[in-house]
Design a protein around this motif. Structure first.
Motif, PDB file in Angstrom:
ATOM      1  N   SER A  36       0.806  -1.225   0.000  1.00 56.47           N
ATOM      2  CA  SER A  36       0.000   0.000   0.000  1.00 56.47           C
ATOM      3  C   SER A  36       0.842   1.281   0.000  1.00 56.47           C
ATOM      4  CB  SER A  36      -0.919   0.026   1.214  1.00 56.47           C
ATOM      5  OG  SER A  36      -1.808  -1.071   1.173  1.00 56.47           O
ATOM      6  N   LEU A  38       2.767   4.236  -1.322  1.00 54.50           N
ATOM      7  CA  LEU A  38       2.846   4.942  -2.602  1.00 54.50           C
ATOM      8  C   LEU A  38       4.310   5.095  -3.002  1.00 54.50           C
ATOM      9  CD1 LEU A  38       0.199   7.749  -2.005  1.00 54.50           C
ATOM     10  CD2 LEU A  38      -0.046   5.679  -3.386  1.00 54.50           C
ATOM     11  N   TRP A  41       6.714   8.023  -1.887  1.00 54.60           N
ATOM     12  CA  TRP A  41       7.337   8.092  -0.566  1.00 54.60           C
ATOM     13  C   TRP A  41       8.725   7.470  -0.567  1.00 54.60           C
ATOM     14  CZ3 TRP A  41       6.117  11.638   2.551  1.00 54.60           C
ATOM     15  CH2 TRP A  41       4.822  12.125   2.581  1.00 54.60           C
TER      16      TRP A  41
END
Length: 98
Positions: A36, A38, A41
């Protein structure tokens, strides 16, 4: 590396800002399941590690600079991988002279 790290004045403020950015990205990488996270980041983490490394490099703290770059290579994304690898080479070359 040195020029970018020391330009603008108060090095402590820059280090605090760089460390804060790195911590924020670290939290994003670890606050959700791996699938999960992204991808942005990971890139933010890479850039923050580069900045932290530049600031350590400017003060002659090559060990901490390499530590930051190593974590950037491990946890960061692919967009700045070449920059991280190039920075490692520069720090190792400079550290080898001491």
């Amino acid at each position: 590396m040195t020029t970018l790290a020391t330009s603008g004045g108060a090095g402590g403020d820059y280090m605090r800002a760089a460390e804060t950015a790195r911590e924020m990205a670290w939290e994003q990488l670890h606050s959700v399941p791996l699938h999960s996270v992204l991808p942005i980041w990971r890139d933010v983490y890479s850039v923050a590690c580069l900045r932290v490394a530049k600031l350590h490099f400017a003060t002659g703290d090559f060990r901490e600079a390499l530590k930051a770059l190593d974590m950037g290579l491990i946890m960061g994304g692919t967009l700045f991988r070449h920059d991280l690898e190039t920075a490692v080479d520069k720090v190792e070359a400079k550290a080898g002279k001491y």
